[in-house]
Motif scaffolding. Sequence first.
Motif, mmCIF file in Angstrom:
data_model
loop_
_atom_site.group_PDB
_atom_site.id
_atom_site.type_symbol
_atom_site.label_atom_id
_atom_site.label_comp_id
_atom_site.label_asym_id
_atom_site.label_seq_id
_atom_site.Cartn_x
_atom_site.Cartn_y
_atom_site.Cartn_z
ATOM 1 N N GLU A 75 12.446 -5.337 10.373
ATOM 2 C CA GLU A 75 11.792 -4.527 11.394
ATOM 3 C C GLU A 75 12.622 -3.291 11.749
ATOM 4 O OE1 GLU A 75 11.620 -6.583 15.443
ATOM 5 O OE2 GLU A 75 12.394 -8.156 14.150
ATOM 6 N N THR A 76 13.931 -3.357 11.597
ATOM 7 C CA THR A 76 14.752 -2.160 11.783
ATOM 8 C C THR A 76 14.447 -1.148 10.692
ATOM 9 O OG1 THR A 76 16.498 -3.484 12.816
ATOM 10 C CG2 THR A 76 17.101 -1.297 12.041
ATOM 11 N N ARG A 77 14.276 -1.628 9.472
ATOM 12 C CA ARG A 77 13.882 -0.734 8.386
ATOM 13 C C ARG A 77 12.498 -0.137 8.636
ATOM 14 N NH1 ARG A 77 14.510 -4.036 4.552
ATOM 15 N NH2 ARG A 77 12.352 -4.745 4.346
ATOM 16 N N ALA A 78 11.560 -0.957 9.129
ATOM 17 C CA ALA A 78 10.216 -0.454 9.432
ATOM 18 C C ALA A 78 10.268 0.635 10.496
ATOM 19 C CB ALA A 78 9.319 -1.606 9.891
ATOM 20 N N LEU A 79 11.111 0.447 11.505
ATOM 21 C CA LEU A 79 11.250 1.454 12.549
ATOM 22 C C LEU A 79 11.860 2.734 11.980
ATOM 23 C CD1 LEU A 79 11.139 2.330 15.510
ATOM 24 C CD2 LEU A 79 13.296 1.102 15.883
ATOM 25 N N ARG A 80 12.864 2.584 11.134
ATOM 26 C CA ARG A 80 13.523 3.748 10.530
ATOM 27 C C ARG A 80 12.552 4.544 9.664
ATOM 28 N NH1 ARG A 80 17.263 1.155 8.044
ATOM 29 N NH2 ARG A 80 16.332 1.068 5.981
ATOM 30 N N GLU A 81 11.695 3.857 8.926
ATOM 31 C CA GLU A 81 10.850 4.503 7.933
ATOM 32 C C GLU A 81 9.443 4.831 8.431
ATOM 33 O OE1 GLU A 81 10.956 1.846 4.604
ATOM 34 O OE2 GLU A 81 13.072 2.271 4.156
ATOM 35 N N ALA A 82 9.142 4.570 9.696
ATOM 36 C CA ALA A 82 7.789 4.780 10.225
ATOM 37 C C ALA A 82 7.446 6.264 10.298
ATOM 38 C CB ALA A 82 7.670 4.136 11.601
ATOM 39 N N VAL A 83 6.647 6.727 9.353
ATOM 40 C CA VAL A 83 6.336 8.156 9.304
ATOM 41 C C VAL A 83 5.426 8.588 10.454
ATOM 42 C CG1 VAL A 83 6.668 8.291 6.812
ATOM 43 C CG2 VAL A 83 4.404 7.748 7.712
ATOM 44 N N GLY A 84 4.738 7.637 11.071
ATOM 45 C CA GLY A 84 3.851 7.992 12.167
ATOM 46 C C GLY A 84 4.470 7.884 13.541
ATOM 47 N N PHE A 85 5.762 7.575 13.603
ATOM 48 C CA PHE A 85 6.384 7.297 14.901
ATOM 49 C C PHE A 85 6.330 8.499 15.836
ATOM 50 C CE2 PHE A 85 9.829 7.094 17.932
ATOM 51 C CZ PHE A 85 9.776 5.789 18.392
ATOM 52 N N GLY A 86 6.856 9.632 15.387
ATOM 53 C CA GLY A 86 6.948 10.798 16.255
ATOM 54 C C GLY A 86 5.595 11.282 16.738
#
Length: 245
Positions: free
Chosen positions: A159-170
């Motif tokens: 889940e840390t990797r998912a958070l790091r790689e989430a292109v839609g986060f911003g």
Amino acid sequence: MLLHGIGHHWQAWEPVLDILAVDRDVIAVDLPGFGASDALPDGIPYDLDGVIPVLDALFEALGVKRPDVAGNSLGGLIALELGRLGLVRSVTALSPARFWTEAERRYAFGVLSAMRAGARALPPPMVAWLARGAVGRAALTGAIYARPARRSPDAVVAETRALREAVGFGATLAAGSSGLFTHDIRDVPVTIAWGSRDRLMPRRQGVRAKRVIPGARLVRLPGCGHVPMNDDPALVARVILDGSR
């Protein structure tokens, strides 16, 4: 249909999947721009108007008509909007977004942004090392779990990797910076559940949600944090099943 929160992925629901699957067919999805899902096409915003049609198209593609839906945080907000539009049969929203005050929103967004920055700054070997110990898992995920030590090291790394790689986060965070959920939902059963130890979005927001949706069932989740599925899987599964009968 299970919908995760911002920066997460469908695996957030793994602690409850087997329990739910005893009685139901269960589908857990990665929202657009998160997990293994592609980003939204250029020009489509990461707000409700942009995401809801994508999910509606997914329902049609899967041959699922008006599923029961449960969502957490961002996913809870989306679930409520699906209910408002009559696209689902029932809604269970776990700590849904947009029932905050402006100060509460700023605090939550600050914590989420800090978690994202940390996930992007820490080298993967360091994340794996931290995840091996209970203290490290608390440092990485204590803002969203009341009992982070219960999360497995592999799950914390993923889940840390998912958070790091989430292109839609911003873009998703920016889309949530204004507006509240102010619509009553009368034709679809709604359950709103809130963890008593939610450190990200205090449980008083659940009281506000109940005022907006008076017919909703408001449930307290004792000892649970913002992402309660891991803190008490049996309780969360029971709340979902009871709300979708």
